[in-house]
Design a protein around this motif. Structure first.
Motif, PDB file in Angstrom:
ATOM      1  N   THR A  30       0.803  -1.217   0.000  1.00 39.59           N
ATOM      2  CA  THR A  30       0.000   0.000   0.000  1.00 39.59           C
ATOM      3  C   THR A  30       0.844   1.279   0.000  1.00 39.59           C
ATOM      4  OG1 THR A  30      -0.193  -0.080   2.420  1.00 39.59           O
ATOM      5  CG2 THR A  30      -1.937  -1.145   1.130  1.00 39.59           C
ATOM      6  N   PHE A  31       2.166   1.116  -0.019  1.00 35.08           N
ATOM      7  CA  PHE A  31       3.046   2.278  -0.202  1.00 35.08           C
ATOM      8  C   PHE A  31       2.756   2.948  -1.550  1.00 35.08           C
ATOM      9  CE2 PHE A  31       7.012   4.198  -1.710  1.00 35.08           C
ATOM     10  CZ  PHE A  31       7.382   4.971  -0.626  1.00 35.08           C
ATOM     11  N   PHE A  32       2.319   2.132  -2.524  1.00 32.46           N
ATOM     12  CA  PHE A  32       2.021   2.642  -3.864  1.00 32.46           C
ATOM     13  C   PHE A  32       0.523   2.850  -4.007  1.00 32.46           C
ATOM     14  CE2 PHE A  32       5.896   0.145  -4.077  1.00 32.46           C
ATOM     15  CZ  PHE A  32       6.771   1.077  -4.611  1.00 32.46           C
ATOM     16  N   ASN A  33       0.146   4.027  -4.489  1.00 32.33           N
ATOM     17  CA  ASN A  33      -1.261   4.404  -4.572  1.00 32.33           C
ATOM     18  C   ASN A  33      -1.523   4.954  -5.971  1.00 32.33           C
ATOM     19  OD1 ASN A  33      -3.884   4.819  -3.595  1.00 32.33           O
ATOM     20  ND2 ASN A  33      -3.422   6.912  -2.955  1.00 32.33           N
ATOM     21  N   LYS A  34      -1.722   4.062  -6.937  1.00 25.80           N
ATOM     22  CA  LYS A  34      -1.851   4.450  -8.336  1.00 25.80           C
ATOM     23  C   LYS A  34      -3.319   4.395  -8.795  1.00 25.80           C
ATOM     24  CE  LYS A  34       2.604   4.885  -8.798  1.00 25.80           C
ATOM     25  NZ  LYS A  34       3.410   4.079  -9.718  1.00 25.80           N
ATOM     26  N   PHE A  35      -3.620   5.208  -9.827  1.00 25.50           N
ATOM     27  CA  PHE A  35      -4.989   5.334 -10.330  1.00 25.50           C
ATOM     28  C   PHE A  35      -5.019   5.029 -11.834  1.00 25.50           C
ATOM     29  CE2 PHE A  35      -4.701   7.814  -6.490  1.00 25.50           C
ATOM     30  CZ  PHE A  35      -5.914   7.582  -5.847  1.00 25.50           C
ATOM     31  N   PRO A  36      -5.212   3.764 -12.185  1.00 23.33           N
ATOM     32  CA  PRO A  36      -5.245   3.396 -13.609  1.00 23.33           C
ATOM     33  C   PRO A  36      -6.501   3.908 -14.307  1.00 23.33           C
ATOM     34  CG  PRO A  36      -5.800   1.507 -12.250  1.00 23.33           C
ATOM     35  CD  PRO A  36      -5.348   2.582 -11.302  1.00 23.33           C
ATOM     36  N   LEU A  37      -6.413   4.004 -15.617  1.00 27.47           N
ATOM     37  CA  LEU A  37      -7.561   4.409 -16.434  1.00 27.47           C
ATOM     38  C   LEU A  37      -8.609   3.295 -16.489  1.00 27.47           C
ATOM     39  CD1 LEU A  37      -8.772   6.455 -18.541  1.00 27.47           C
ATOM     40  CD2 LEU A  37      -7.495   5.163 -20.282  1.00 27.47           C
ATOM     41  N   VAL A  38      -8.148   2.066 -16.571  1.00 25.13           N
ATOM     42  CA  VAL A  38      -9.047   0.919 -16.663  1.00 25.13           C
ATOM     43  C   VAL A  38      -8.306  -0.331 -16.207  1.00 25.13           C
ATOM     44  CG1 VAL A  38      -8.458   0.570 -19.100  1.00 25.13           C
ATOM     45  CG2 VAL A  38     -10.555  -0.443 -18.196  1.00 25.13           C
ATOM     46  N   ILE A  39      -9.035  -1.229 -15.556  1.00 25.54           N
ATOM     47  CA  ILE A  39      -8.482  -2.516 -15.135  1.00 25.54           C
ATOM     48  C   ILE A  39      -9.293  -3.605 -15.825  1.00 25.54           C
ATOM     49  CG2 ILE A  39      -7.927  -4.035 -13.193  1.00 25.54           C
ATOM     50  CD1 ILE A  39      -8.148  -1.456 -11.414  1.00 25.54           C
ATOM     51  N   VAL A  40      -8.599  -4.500 -16.515  1.00 24.68           N
ATOM     52  CA  VAL A  40      -9.247  -5.621 -17.186  1.00 24.68           C
ATOM     53  C   VAL A  40      -8.913  -6.903 -16.432  1.00 24.68           C
ATOM     54  CG1 VAL A  40      -9.343  -7.025 -19.278  1.00 24.68           C
ATOM     55  CG2 VAL A  40      -9.201  -4.533 -19.455  1.00 24.68           C
ATOM     56  N   PHE A  41      -9.933  -7.518 -15.832  1.00 27.05           N
ATOM     57  CA  PHE A  41      -9.764  -8.832 -15.223  1.00 27.05           C
ATOM     58  C   PHE A  41     -10.084  -9.868 -16.296  1.00 27.05           C
ATOM     59  CE2 PHE A  41     -10.341  -6.136 -11.542  1.00 27.05           C
ATOM     60  CZ  PHE A  41      -9.469  -6.684 -10.608  1.00 27.05           C
ATOM     61  N   ALA A  42      -9.038 -10.454 -16.861  1.00 26.02           N
ATOM     62  CA  ALA A  42      -9.208 -11.389 -17.967  1.00 26.02           C
ATOM     63  C   ALA A  42      -9.841 -12.691 -17.483  1.00 26.02           C
ATOM     64  CB  ALA A  42      -7.859 -11.682 -18.615  1.00 26.02           C
ATOM     65  N   LYS A  43     -10.737 -13.217 -18.287  1.00 23.73           N
ATOM     66  CA  LYS A  43     -11.362 -14.514 -18.015  1.00 23.73           C
ATOM     67  C   LYS A  43     -10.747 -15.608 -18.879  1.00 23.73           C
ATOM     68  CE  LYS A  43     -14.525 -12.857 -15.170  1.00 23.73           C
ATOM     69  NZ  LYS A  43     -14.580 -13.251 -13.739  1.00 23.73           N
ATOM     70  N   GLU A  44     -10.159 -15.208 -20.007  1.00 27.37           N
ATOM     71  CA  GLU A  44      -9.545 -16.138 -20.946  1.00 27.37           C
ATOM     72  C   GLU A  44      -8.468 -15.392 -21.720  1.00 27.37           C
ATOM     73  OE1 GLU A  44     -12.774 -17.474 -23.325  1.00 27.37           O
ATOM     74  OE2 GLU A  44     -13.042 -15.551 -24.353  1.00 27.37           O
ATOM     75  N   THR A  45      -7.678 -16.143 -22.474  1.00 23.94           N
ATOM     76  CA  THR A  45      -6.565 -15.546 -23.201  1.00 23.94           C
ATOM     77  C   THR A  45      -7.029 -14.468 -24.176  1.00 23.94           C
ATOM     78  OG1 THR A  45      -5.280 -17.590 -23.003  1.00 23.94           O
ATOM     79  CG2 THR A  45      -4.616 -16.056 -24.722  1.00 23.94           C
ATOM     80  N   GLN A  46      -8.193 -14.653 -24.790  1.00 28.92           N
ATOM     81  CA  GLN A  46      -8.688 -13.660 -25.746  1.00 28.92           C
ATOM     82  C   GLN A  46      -8.874 -12.298 -25.092  1.00 28.92           C
ATOM     83  OE1 GLN A  46      -9.096 -14.235 -29.167  1.00 28.92           O
ATOM     84  NE2 GLN A  46      -9.230 -11.989 -29.152  1.00 28.92           N
ATOM     85  N   ASP A  47      -9.237 -12.263 -23.814  1.00 31.82           N
ATOM     86  CA  ASP A  47      -9.388 -10.987 -23.112  1.00 31.82           C
ATOM     87  C   ASP A  47      -8.049 -10.263 -23.014  1.00 31.82           C
ATOM     88  OD1 ASP A  47     -12.076 -11.627 -22.714  1.00 31.82           O
ATOM     89  OD2 ASP A  47     -11.696 -12.519 -20.750  1.00 31.82           O
ATOM     90  N   VAL A  48      -6.979 -11.021 -22.820  1.00 30.58           N
ATOM     91  CA  VAL A  48      -5.635 -10.435 -22.764  1.00 30.58           C
ATOM     92  C   VAL A  48      -5.259  -9.874 -24.132  1.00 30.58           C
ATOM     93  CG1 VAL A  48      -3.196 -10.896 -22.337  1.00 30.58           C
ATOM     94  CG2 VAL A  48      -4.939 -11.980 -20.897  1.00 30.58           C
ATOM     95  N   ILE A  49      -5.539 -10.645 -25.183  1.00 31.51           N
ATOM     96  CA  ILE A  49      -5.269 -10.193 -26.550  1.00 31.51           C
ATOM     97  C   ILE A  49      -5.986  -8.874 -26.827  1.00 31.51           C
ATOM     98  CG2 ILE A  49      -5.651 -10.727 -28.995  1.00 31.51           C
ATOM     99  CD1 ILE A  49      -5.418 -13.721 -28.205  1.00 31.51           C
ATOM    100  N   ASN A  50      -7.274  -8.838 -26.499  1.00 31.44           N
ATOM    101  CA  ASN A  50      -8.060  -7.634 -26.768  1.00 31.44           C
ATOM    102  C   ASN A  50      -7.541  -6.438 -25.994  1.00 31.44           C
ATOM    103  OD1 ASN A  50      -9.657  -9.258 -28.383  1.00 31.44           O
ATOM    104  ND2 ASN A  50     -11.314  -9.459 -26.895  1.00 31.44           N
ATOM    105  N   ALA A  51      -7.127  -6.664 -24.745  1.00 28.77           N
ATOM    106  CA  ALA A  51      -6.640  -5.557 -23.909  1.00 28.77           C
ATOM    107  C   ALA A  51      -5.346  -4.975 -24.472  1.00 28.77           C
ATOM    108  CB  ALA A  51      -6.434  -6.045 -22.477  1.00 28.77           C
ATOM    109  N   ILE A  52      -4.433  -5.843 -24.880  1.00 33.85           N
ATOM    110  CA  ILE A  52      -3.164  -5.360 -25.441  1.00 33.85           C
ATOM    111  C   ILE A  52      -3.415  -4.592 -26.730  1.00 33.85           C
ATOM    112  CG2 ILE A  52      -1.008  -6.111 -26.543  1.00 33.85           C
ATOM    113  CD1 ILE A  52      -0.893  -8.375 -24.477  1.00 33.85           C
ATOM    114  N   ARG A  53      -4.275  -5.125 -27.593  1.00 26.26           N
ATOM    115  CA  ARG A  53      -4.556  -4.445 -28.862  1.00 26.26           C
ATOM    116  C   ARG A  53      -5.284  -3.116 -28.638  1.00 26.26           C
ATOM    117  NH1 ARG A  53      -6.093  -9.586 -32.871  1.00 26.26           N
ATOM    118  NH2 ARG A  53      -3.966 -10.451 -32.888  1.00 26.26           N
TER     119      ARG A  53
END
Length: 311
Positions: A30-53
């Motif tokens: 918790t020393f690090f307190n970052k605010f991402p634009l979006v978080i993708v919780f992948a359910k399958e490999t295709q979700d990872v592909i889509n997020a990177i693209r």
């Protein structure tokens, strides 16, 4: 790689206005307190592909994580995309081949419990909750490292998604240069790993040792303890030595031995004669019971910390 149209984000998407955003963005440290634009919780490999693209198409920086345990917070960022594989938890054992193929969202103790129920093990990390992706890409020292090597020494194949959103498989005979790089402690910088195939080892009962002393005994204990870490030491025993600080601070030696309690007690005789031990426990117990006891000194709740070199 160029895309004709903007790729769609899939999986479980968490945005800043989501009620779960604050818990979803929080790292273990918790020393690090970052605010991402979006978080993708992948359910399958295709979700990872889509997020990177999607990230490449929109020029958005990204990070990857499995257990959020990166002590320096590099799995978090401000204003970017986080790909979280922690909800990808499939595991399949191949007894004929002596292997297990598992997705990288599984955490240390989830793997210990699932494999342990089948009398098997992949040398695990010590803490309960780190994700196997980070543990493996960082090397993976464990309480079974002497007999069976680091976690990464047991890696046979990895599936990963590269920076172009393409799925690659790396093993000794497929993309061998990438496999070599993955096993060099690259920290996950070659892509988002989505599954691993590991060599398994049979395990059931182990001899477990726990010995503690007052801190004043550190010098004589350390002098003897380090003899158990030499190259010619019995590699069935992986020794751990910790300074436990708190209301009652003490010195704690632990380890599991692939043999009998009688053999382990004999092996530890020089250590038992060092200083004045307050407590000695040397017994044969199931591996699945020994693992959480070994992890006892490890912090299990999120905390604010600054890490230093462990070795």
């Amino acid at each position: 790689m160029k895309y004709r149209k903007e790729p769609e984000l899939t999986g479980r998407i968490v945005l800043p206005d989501d009620p779960l955003y604050n818990s979803a963005r929080q790292e273990y440290n918790t020393f690090f307190n970052k605010f991402p634009l979006v978080i993708v919780f992948a359910k399958e490999t295709q979700d990872v592909i889509n997020a990177i693209r999607w990230a490449r198409y929109n020029g958005v920086p990204l990070r990857m994580r499995s257990g959020r345990h990166n002590y320096e917070g590099v799995s978090a960022l401000n204003g970017g995309l986080i790909i979280d594989v922690s909800e990808m938890k499939q595991l399949e054992i191949n007894r004929k081949q002596g292997t297990v193929t598992l997705q990288t969202g599984l955490r240390n103790f989830e793997i210990i419990e699932q494999l342990g129920s089948q009398g098997l093990v992949v040398p695990p990390g010590l803490c309960p909750t780190p994700g196997i992706a980070g543990v493996t890409s960082g090397g993976g020292h464990s309480s079974l490292s002497r007999p069976w090597g680091l976690v990464i020494d047991n890696l046979l194949e990895a599936e990963l998604v590269d920076a172009d959103g393409c799925v690659l498989h790396a093993s000794a005979d497929r993309n061998a240069d990438l496999f070599w790089a993955l096993r060099g402690g690259g920290g996950g910088n070659f892509g988002v790993c989505t599954s691993f195939c590991f060599r398994t080892h049979k395990i059931d009962t182990v001899a477990y040792a726990s010995i503690n002393w007052e801190l004043e005994d550190l010098k004589p204990v350390l002098k003897v303890w380090q003899e158990y870490t030499l190259p010619d030491a019995d590699n069935r025993f992986t020794p751990l030595l910790s300074i436990i600080s708190g209301a009652q601070s003490f010195l704690l030696a632990q380890g599991v031995f692939l043999g009998s309690a009688e053999e382990l007690r004999e092996l530890l005789c020089p250590l038992l004669r060092s200083g004045s031990p307050n407590h000695v426990f040397i017994e044969e117990i199931p591996w699945v019971e020994a693992a959480p006891v070994l992890a006892g000194p490890s912090p299990v709740t999120r905390s604010r910390l600054k890490a230093s070199g462990l070795m």
